[in-house]
Design an enzyme around this catalytic site. Structure first.
Site, PDB file in Angstrom:
ATOM      1  N   THR A 150     -54.776  77.288  -9.670  1.00 55.53           N
ATOM      2  CA  THR A 150     -53.981  78.388  -9.114  1.00 55.53           C
ATOM      3  C   THR A 150     -54.687  79.036  -7.926  1.00 55.53           C
ATOM      4  OG1 THR A 150     -52.921  78.831 -11.205  1.00 55.53           O
ATOM      5  CG2 THR A 150     -53.195  80.712  -9.779  1.00 55.53           C
ATOM      6  N   ARG A 205     -42.061  76.193 -19.338  1.00 56.49           N
ATOM      7  CA  ARG A 205     -43.281  76.987 -19.591  1.00 56.49           C
ATOM      8  C   ARG A 205     -43.669  77.834 -18.363  1.00 56.49           C
ATOM      9  NH1 ARG A 205     -48.540  77.579 -17.108  1.00 56.49           N
ATOM     10  NH2 ARG A 205     -49.916  78.383 -18.716  1.00 56.49           N
ATOM     11  N   GLY A 209     -46.710  80.618 -16.978  1.00 52.30           N
ATOM     12  CA  GLY A 209     -48.040  81.165 -17.264  1.00 52.30           C
ATOM     13  C   GLY A 209     -48.158  82.628 -16.866  1.00 52.30           C
ATOM     14  N   ASP A 210     -49.389  83.050 -16.682  1.00 49.84           N
ATOM     15  CA  ASP A 210     -49.675  84.457 -16.365  1.00 49.84           C
ATOM     16  C   ASP A 210     -49.420  84.804 -14.892  1.00 49.84           C
ATOM     17  OD1 ASP A 210     -51.871  82.656 -15.867  1.00 49.84           O
ATOM     18  OD2 ASP A 210     -53.053  84.408 -15.311  1.00 49.84           O
ATOM     19  N   THR A 262     -56.953  83.475 -12.473  1.00 54.39           N
ATOM     20  CA  THR A 262     -56.734  82.046 -12.667  1.00 54.39           C
ATOM     21  C   THR A 262     -57.372  81.648 -13.985  1.00 54.39           C
ATOM     22  OG1 THR A 262     -57.222  79.816 -11.901  1.00 54.39           O
ATOM     23  CG2 THR A 262     -58.795  81.525 -11.258  1.00 54.39           C
ATOM     24  N   GLY A 263     -56.696  80.802 -14.727  1.00 51.35           N
ATOM     25  CA  GLY A 263     -57.258  80.400 -16.008  1.00 51.35           C
ATOM     26  C   GLY A 263     -56.166  79.975 -16.953  1.00 51.35           C
TER      27      GLY A 263
HETATM   28  N1  ASP Z   1     -53.091  80.579 -14.831  1.00 51.78           N
HETATM   29  C1  ASP Z   1     -52.291  79.430 -14.478  1.00 51.78           C
HETATM   30  C2  ASP Z   1     -51.254  79.175 -15.538  1.00 51.78           C
HETATM   31  O1  ASP Z   1     -51.562  79.295 -16.702  1.00 51.78           O
HETATM   32  C3  ASP Z   1     -53.076  78.193 -14.331  1.00 51.78           C
HETATM   33  C4  ASP Z   1     -54.210  78.278 -13.366  1.00 51.78           C
HETATM   34  O2  ASP Z   1     -54.840  79.324 -13.212  1.00 51.78           O
HETATM   35  O3  ASP Z   1     -54.483  77.241 -12.737  1.00 51.78           O
HETATM   36  O4  ASP Z   1     -50.166  78.800 -15.175  1.00 51.78           O
END
Ligand code: ASP
Length: 314
Positions: free
Chosen positions: A180, A208, A210-211, A231-232
């Site tokens: 991300t 799905r 994400g955050d 990111t995570g």
């Molecule tokens: N946080 C992002 C997600 O869960 C993924 C990422 O940080 O690469 O979609």
């Protein structure tokens, strides 16, 4: 008028990013991607532009760079498509815009900005968000634009399983990485902003999300406290409401940016099992870039200081 020192910090994802898994050529490409983005964002600030413009421009630059998991480099879903999420928030007004599960929009963060300014809403999703983008005249790209060889290979490794991958995993030979992208900035007028953009997880299914597009989880900005872009592993970042948690620790507990970031990323999230990191800036230009994984693609610049770019822990 009192002029705050301006500053900007960006990330291109965190994860198992190890020197031993990197070639010098790849490393140079990543550094260039980060440098181009920070220069673009910083030049907005230097010319007296707003932090909102700066984070948008920096994130667009990262979205256009194929090695990061956002925009052009977005990972493949289980259906072989690209479904992207993005958000943007400004600290002065607490206005925010977000989009999730969108395809073919060239710059999802730009759409998030237009949602903030022109939709009368905060969060739009899927095909109807794309319709809004078309009505607003935003640039679209065909599927081929989003094709990237490395991402395709990643998807081939997991596509017949129920599993999903956070961008690169150790199995793929390149290390686990959450690719991300995001940016936070403080402009010369003391206003903060944050923006984040992603393709999510390789082989993700069932719509799905994400955050990244969730205000308070992956992105948050408030002039009273800080601007944050995460990111995570999104599932954990959502449940820990990471970005807003840091802001709350500053606002209600009087913690400094560093104390709040270290507590959330290096203590709370670790105990919770949430791998990743974030970039953060406060209203006086302090910058923090904490992560609890092996590395995080990151760059920052404070006021008249020099551009710093780092990938690994040291
Ligand atoms: N946080 C992002 C997600 O869960 C993924 C990422 O940080 O690469 O979609």
């Amino acid at each position: 008028m009192f002029m705050n020192t301006h500053g900007i910090a960006i990330h291109g994802g965190a994860g198992t990013i190890l020197r031993s898994l990197m070639t010098p050529e790849k490393e140079a490409q990543y550094i260039k991607g980060l440098q181009d983005a920070i220069v673009a964002g910083n030049s907005v600030l230097e010319k007296g532009g707003s932090s909102t413009d700066a984070v948008e421009i920096a994130v667009m630059s990262l979205e256009n760079f194929p090695l990061f998991n956002a925009g052009k480099g977005a990972v493949f879903t289980n259906k072989g498509t690209h479904e992207m999420d993005a958000s943007i928030m400004e600290g002065l007004t607490l206005e925010a815009g977000a989009v999730s599960g969108i395809s073919n929009v060239q710059n999802p963060v730009h759409l998030a900005r237009v949602v903030k300014e022109k939709s009368g809403h905060v969060f739009l999703s899927g095909a109807d968000a794309e319709l809004f983008a078309k009505q607003m005249g935003l640039p679209f790209q065909p599927d081929e634009y989003f094709y990237e060889e490395g991402r395709y290979k990643q998807w081939q490794e997991v596509k017949d399983s129920d599993g999903y991958q956070l961008d690169h995993t150790v199995n793929s030979g390149e290390g686990k990485k959450f690719g991300t992208v995001g940016a936070v900035a403080l402009d010369k007028y003391g206003n903060l902003a944050a923006a984040t953009s992603t393709g999510g997880m390789t082989n993700k299914r069932f719509g799905r999300i994400g955050d990244t597009p969730m205000i308070g989880a992956g992105t948050y900005a408030n002039n009273k406290t800080c601007a944050i872009s995460c990111t995570g592993h999104g599932e954990y970042f959502i449940r820990a409401v990471v970005a807003y948690d840091i802001s709350c620790l500053m606002e209600y507990k009087g913690m400094s940016l560093k104390q709040a970031c270290d507590f959330v990323v290096k203590d709370k999230l670790v105990k919770f099992g949430g791998e990743g990191g974030l970039v953060a800036i406060d209203p006086i230009g302090n910058i923090e870039l904490p992560f609890n994984s092996e590395g995080m693609y990151r760059a920052w610049k404070k006021g008249d200081g020099k551009i710093e770019v780092k990938i690994y822990e040291d």
